[in-house]
Design a protein around this motif. Structure first.
Motif, mmCIF file in Angstrom:
data_model
loop_
_atom_site.group_PDB
_atom_site.id
_atom_site.type_symbol
_atom_site.label_atom_id
_atom_site.label_comp_id
_atom_site.label_asym_id
_atom_site.label_seq_id
_atom_site.Cartn_x
_atom_site.Cartn_y
_atom_site.Cartn_z
ATOM 1 N N GLN A 14 51.128 11.624 98.323
ATOM 2 C CA GLN A 14 50.290 10.241 97.570
ATOM 3 C C GLN A 14 50.448 11.182 95.536
ATOM 4 O OE1 GLN A 14 49.289 11.308 100.787
ATOM 5 N NE2 GLN A 14 50.857 9.667 101.237
ATOM 6 N N LEU A 24 50.547 5.751 94.721
ATOM 7 C CA LEU A 24 52.044 5.454 94.821
ATOM 8 C C LEU A 24 51.836 6.921 96.097
ATOM 9 C CD1 LEU A 24 53.289 6.244 91.343
ATOM 10 C CD2 LEU A 24 52.939 4.304 92.867
ATOM 11 N N ASP A 25 52.738 6.129 97.174
ATOM 12 C CA ASP A 25 52.992 6.824 98.295
ATOM 13 C C ASP A 25 54.454 6.813 98.574
ATOM 14 O OD1 ASP A 25 51.562 6.597 101.254
ATOM 15 O OD2 ASP A 25 53.289 6.931 101.255
ATOM 16 N N HIS A 62 48.471 1.767 98.397
ATOM 17 C CA HIS A 62 49.107 2.557 97.580
ATOM 18 C C HIS A 62 50.603 1.699 97.467
ATOM 19 C CE1 HIS A 62 46.445 5.421 98.480
ATOM 20 N NE2 HIS A 62 47.188 6.086 98.115
ATOM 21 N N TYR A 63 51.275 1.990 96.774
ATOM 22 C CA TYR A 63 52.965 1.320 96.391
ATOM 23 C C TYR A 63 53.840 2.457 96.247
ATOM 24 C CZ TYR A 63 56.906 -0.606 94.376
ATOM 25 O OH TYR A 63 57.501 -1.301 94.130
ATOM 26 N N ARG A 64 54.550 2.319 97.879
ATOM 27 C CA ARG A 64 56.023 2.986 97.434
ATOM 28 C C ARG A 64 57.354 2.991 96.556
ATOM 29 N NH1 ARG A 64 56.787 4.376 103.398
ATOM 30 N NH2 ARG A 64 55.278 5.940 102.875
ATOM 31 N N PRO A 65 57.788 3.706 95.145
ATOM 32 C CA PRO A 65 58.195 2.934 94.459
ATOM 33 C C PRO A 65 59.506 3.732 95.120
ATOM 34 C CG PRO A 65 57.411 4.701 94.210
ATOM 35 C CD PRO A 65 56.225 4.693 94.818
ATOM 36 N N LEU A 91 59.097 1.047 89.540
ATOM 37 C CA LEU A 91 57.666 1.308 89.854
ATOM 38 C C LEU A 91 56.890 0.416 90.103
ATOM 39 C CD1 LEU A 91 56.495 4.102 87.242
ATOM 40 C CD2 LEU A 91 56.254 4.437 89.313
#
Length: 125
Positions: A14, A24-25, A62-65, A91
């Motif tokens: 992360q 971010l993850d 968290h958002y996974r790009p 992103l």
């Protein structure tokens, strides 16, 4: 065919952007191929697909790009190497090209500075 090796690993970590404003993850599958006779290491980093046995949902908040990176290390003489890298990261927010270039220039400058310091410490007089 000679001595060649391939390596596969799954990597999860992360990161926080702007003091936690963006979280971010990353969940990536890293494929490495090493050929000591030819003298190179190639690496491909891709997202782990949703149905994969190593897939985990991103942490809450968290958002996974989307990420795709290709790297190639090549020897330069007997005691040095060069890294060639190309990649794509998407992103969840829109960022202007000027800001991306400024952030990339800062990251590259810091990386090169750290590499120079490390090379200066490790080089014999």
């Amino acid at each position: 065919l000679g001595h060649r090796t391939a390596h596969l690993l799954t990597l999860r970590y992360q990161a926080r952007l702007l003091r936690g404003l963006g979280k971010l993850d990353f969940l990536s599958e890293v494929n490495r191929f090493i050929d000591p006779e030819a003298g190179f290491l190639a690496e491909a980093v891709d997202d782990v697909p949703h149905g994969h046995s190593s897939y985990f949902e991103p942490l809450h908040g968290h958002y996974r790009p989307e990420m795709k990176v290709r790297k190639l290390w090549l020897p330069v003489g007997s005691d040095a190497c060069v890294l060639m890298q190309v990649g794509l990261v998407r992103l969840p927010i829109l960022i202007s090209r000027a800001l991306v270039m400024r952030l990339a220039a800062t990251a590259v400058r810091r990386t090169v500075t750290a590499l120079r310091r490390g090379a200066a410490r490790g080089a014999p007089p």
